[in-house]
Enzyme design. Structure first.
Site, PDB file in Angstrom:
ATOM      1  N   GLU A 212       0.877  -1.177   0.000  1.00  0.00           N
ATOM      2  CA  GLU A 212       0.000   0.000   0.000  1.00  0.00           C
ATOM      3  C   GLU A 212       0.910   1.220   0.000  1.00  0.00           C
ATOM      4  OE1 GLU A 212      -3.327   0.226  -0.037  1.00  0.00           O
ATOM      5  OE2 GLU A 212      -3.783  -1.908   0.059  1.00  0.00           O
ATOM      6  N   CYS A 246      -2.251   9.417   2.572  1.00  0.00           N
ATOM      7  CA  CYS A 246      -1.774   8.808   1.313  1.00  0.00           C
ATOM      8  C   CYS A 246      -2.672   9.147   0.138  1.00  0.00           C
ATOM      9  CB  CYS A 246      -1.645   7.307   1.475  1.00  0.00           C
ATOM     10  SG  CYS A 246      -3.156   6.527   2.047  1.00  0.00           S
TER      11      CYS A 246
HETATM   12  P1  NAD Z   1       8.161   4.685   4.981  1.00  0.00           P
HETATM   13  O1  NAD Z   1       8.156   3.840   3.760  1.00  0.00           O
HETATM   14  O2  NAD Z   1       9.325   5.549   5.235  1.00  0.00           O
HETATM   15  O3  NAD Z   1       8.026   3.751   6.291  1.00  0.00           O
HETATM   16  C1  NAD Z   1       7.025   2.796   6.452  1.00  0.00           C
HETATM   17  C2  NAD Z   1       7.500   1.686   7.379  1.00  0.00           C
HETATM   18  O4  NAD Z   1       8.638   1.052   6.801  1.00  0.00           O
HETATM   19  C3  NAD Z   1       7.927   2.150   8.758  1.00  0.00           C
HETATM   20  O5  NAD Z   1       7.438   1.231   9.713  1.00  0.00           O
HETATM   21  C4  NAD Z   1       9.440   2.122   8.703  1.00  0.00           C
HETATM   22  O6  NAD Z   1      10.032   1.824   9.934  1.00  0.00           O
HETATM   23  C5  NAD Z   1       9.718   1.027   7.700  1.00  0.00           C
HETATM   24  N1  NAD Z   1      10.955   1.252   6.935  1.00  0.00           N
HETATM   25  C6  NAD Z   1      11.497   2.442   6.583  1.00  0.00           C
HETATM   26  N2  NAD Z   1      12.611   2.252   5.832  1.00  0.00           N
HETATM   27  C7  NAD Z   1      12.784   0.917   5.736  1.00  0.00           C
HETATM   28  C8  NAD Z   1      13.743   0.094   5.082  1.00  0.00           C
HETATM   29  N3  NAD Z   1      14.765   0.622   4.406  1.00  0.00           N
HETATM   30  N4  NAD Z   1      13.607  -1.245   5.168  1.00  0.00           N
HETATM   31  C9  NAD Z   1      12.559  -1.791   5.833  1.00  0.00           C
HETATM   32  N5  NAD Z   1      11.627  -1.065   6.479  1.00  0.00           N
HETATM   33  C10 NAD Z   1      11.722   0.275   6.424  1.00  0.00           C
HETATM   34  O7  NAD Z   1       6.801   5.493   4.940  1.00  0.00           O
HETATM   35  P2  NAD Z   1       6.268   6.592   5.972  1.00  0.00           P
HETATM   36  O8  NAD Z   1       7.099   7.811   5.834  1.00  0.00           O
HETATM   37  O9  NAD Z   1       6.072   6.006   7.317  1.00  0.00           O
HETATM   38  O10 NAD Z   1       4.809   6.875   5.364  1.00  0.00           O
HETATM   39  C11 NAD Z   1       4.590   7.755   4.336  1.00  0.00           C
HETATM   40  C12 NAD Z   1       4.392   7.056   3.012  1.00  0.00           C
HETATM   41  O11 NAD Z   1       3.441   6.015   3.149  1.00  0.00           O
HETATM   42  C13 NAD Z   1       3.856   7.970   1.939  1.00  0.00           C
HETATM   43  O12 NAD Z   1       4.498   7.705   0.737  1.00  0.00           O
HETATM   44  C14 NAD Z   1       2.379   7.579   1.869  1.00  0.00           C
HETATM   45  O13 NAD Z   1       1.769   7.862   0.645  1.00  0.00           O
HETATM   46  C15 NAD Z   1       2.449   6.134   2.135  1.00  0.00           C
HETATM   47  N6  NAD Z   1       1.170   5.668   2.660  1.00  0.00           N
HETATM   48  C16 NAD Z   1       0.396   4.837   1.913  1.00  0.00           C
HETATM   49  C17 NAD Z   1      -0.825   4.419   2.397  1.00  0.00           C
HETATM   50  C18 NAD Z   1      -1.717   3.500   1.631  1.00  0.00           C
HETATM   51  O14 NAD Z   1      -2.671   3.017   2.223  1.00  0.00           O
HETATM   52  N7  NAD Z   1      -1.471   3.241   0.362  1.00  0.00           N
HETATM   53  C19 NAD Z   1      -1.243   4.866   3.642  1.00  0.00           C
HETATM   54  C20 NAD Z   1      -0.434   5.716   4.363  1.00  0.00           C
HETATM   55  C21 NAD Z   1       0.783   6.103   3.878  1.00  0.00           C
END
Ligand code: NAD
Length: 458
Positions: A212, A246
């Site tokens: 997602e 998002c």
């Molecule tokens: P992110 O991808 O930075 O982090 C998400 C999760 O991944 C966190 O728990 C983090 O600890 C983990 N993570 C971060 N880097 C990692 C790595 N290198 N390896 C493994 N795990 C890792 O996202 P965010 O900043 O928390 O959220 C914002 C993003 O999420 C935006 O792009 C938004 O559009 C998207 N989002 C999508 C939805 C959806 O339902 N499609 C909903 C909310 C947010």
């Protein structure tokens, strides 16, 4: 938590899964009810945590996080029995005498990785699907929303056995270590960049994934749209959670003839929702961290500020801001904004807009505002995006009857309502053959067999 402890945890969950307890309807129903009670019991703590992490008001926390979860749990409790029933399907004439069924079986041990923007909702909503479908769950919340992460860990520890449903708190390094384990399903919500890493890691054990992700979701406002209503719904969709949604409209694409009217109406609605000075509004959601704040603040010059523009780095607040005359070349248009800045661009032909959209990455959402049904259908048919609305924003997300998910760069797979149950279930096809007779045609044999089979299969 170290590597060994993680291995022990996953093994324990797998052992528990293999006992078969989660296959039982009553067991699953009990767990969903426990989850519902847990959310009620910890409601005040959750409000407190969300206020602490993002300055969410109780109203916003309920409407966008807790309320949504209650709807999903109630829906699952109501329909679970039916969802679990093997579904009888037709059998072709070549299979005379047999019956065909699809059984939904749980994958096993699942990993859910959540982001910070709706730190409760986006952690628990997938878990509802995983549990309804009979899986065990390890949940990794975001490190950016520490208070909610701590409450999640606490309430789940106090409600569920660790070998069934548990939380592992931590940042990127912990997430990476978790990804080294063998999972039966991974459900990830977050950025497209990290989504790629998840998929790569999942490939080592051929673990299926739901991703997602995000993207730049446009709001297109056509000449014949009901401008005041469009403005109100765009402002609501954009500035809820200070744009950290998002599916928030990332930018507005408006017909040049109605732009002044739209901007005027958007300004009016921003004032009505957040007051004359949103930075003083005690319920206005803040930006999650300093780094995020600085990234957003740097976009302020990518257009003419026609509304807002004020910020407070101490409180991490950024005013709802409208930027006019932004172009595709500006930095703000190169990535998902994920904050309360709304660039406005104009068009004179809807056809050109659709062409432009076809050459951008597929967004998670698209919102079209206009009264003409033919044009509505044109946009819905010709542009690819995860999901969206005609004449509204965000609302498609809040119904359990619509699958929610992205396509291309905005993700793969979908959930909510029954789609969550389906996402966390393998479809097992079963053909039950009769032993009362045995049709001879399929076996190697004479000419008659070949001609009959050919006739039946063509
Ligand atoms: P992110 O991808 O930075 O982090 C998400 C999760 O991944 C966190 O728990 C983090 O600890 C983990 N993570 C971060 N880097 C990692 C790595 N290198 N390896 C493994 N795990 C890792 O996202 P965010 O900043 O928390 O959220 C914002 C993003 O999420 C935006 O792009 C938004 O559009 C998207 N989002 C999508 C939805 C959806 O339902 N499609 C909903 C909310 C947010």
């Amino acid at each position: 938590m170290g590597k060994i402890e993680m291995e022990v945890l996953v093994n324990r969950q797998r052992e528990f899964f293999l006992t078969g307890e989660t296959l039982d309807y009553k067991f699953r129903k009990r767990q969903l009810s426990k989850m519902k009670n847990m959310l009620e019991k910890y409601e005040e703590d959750l409000y407190h945590a969300l206020k602490n992490d993002l300055n969410k008001s109780e109203y916003e926390a309920f409407t966008t996080e807790l309320g949504f979860l209650h709807t999903e749990i109630n829906f699952a409790l109501k329909h679970l029995k039916d969802w679990m029933q093997p579904k009888k399907v037709e059998t072709p004439v070549t299979h005379k005498g047999s019956k065909s069924f699809i059984r939904k079986e749980p994958y096993g041990v699942t990993l859910i990785i959540a982001p910070w923007n709706y730190p409760l909702h986006l952690a628990i909503a997938p878990a509802i699907g995983a549990i309804a479908a009979g899986n065990t769950v390890v949940l990794k919340p975001s490190e950016f929303t520490q208070s909610t992460s701590a409450i999640l860990a606490d309430m789940i520890r106090n409600t569920f056995d660790e070998s069934y449903f548990t939380v592992v708190e931590g940042a990127k390094d912990i997430s990476q270590q978790l990804l080294e384990q063998r999972w039966d399903y991974i459900f990830f919500t977050g950025s497209t960049k990290v989504g790629r890493i998840i998929m790569e890691k999942a490939s080592q054990y051929l673990t299926p994934v739901t991703l997602e992700l995000g993207g730049k979701s446009p709001a297109i406002v056509d000449q014949d749209a009901k401008i005041d209503l469009a403005a109100k719904r765009i402002v609501w969709g954009k500035f809820t959670n200070a744009g950290q949604t998002c599916v928030a409209p990332d930018y507005v694409y408006v017909h040049e003839k109605v732009k002044p009217k739209l901007i005027k109406a958007m300004k009016k609605h921003i004032k009505a929702f957040y007051g004359k000075n949103p930075l003083q509004n005690k319920d206005y959601v803040r930006i999650v961290g300093k780094e995020h704040f600085d990234r957003l603040n740097a976009f302020m010059t990518d257009g003419d500020t026609v509304h807002g523009g004020h910020v407070n780095r101490e409180t991490l607040a950024i005013e709802p801001t409208i930027l006019d005359a932004t172009t595709w070349n500006d930095a703000i248009m190169q990535e998902e904004i994920f904050g309360p800045l709304l660039p406005v661009m104009t068009f004179s032909s809807l056809h050109d807009v659709m062409s432009a959209m076809k050459h951008t990455e597929k967004p998670l959402a698209l919102y079209y505002f206009g009264e003409n049904e033919k044009k509505q259908q044109q946009v819905m048919t010709n542009v690819s995006f995860g999901g969206g609305c005609i004449n509204d924003t965000l609302y498609h997300l809040a119904t359990p009857h619509l699958p929610f998910g992205g396509v291309g760069n905005s993700g793969m797979g979908a959930y909510h309502g029954k789609y969550s149950f389906d996402t966390f279930s393998h479809r097992k096809s079963i053909l039950k053959q009769t032993t009362k007779f045995d049709i001879p045609f399929r076996y190697p044999g004479g000419k008659l067999a070949k001609s009959v089979v050919e006739r039946l299969m063509k």
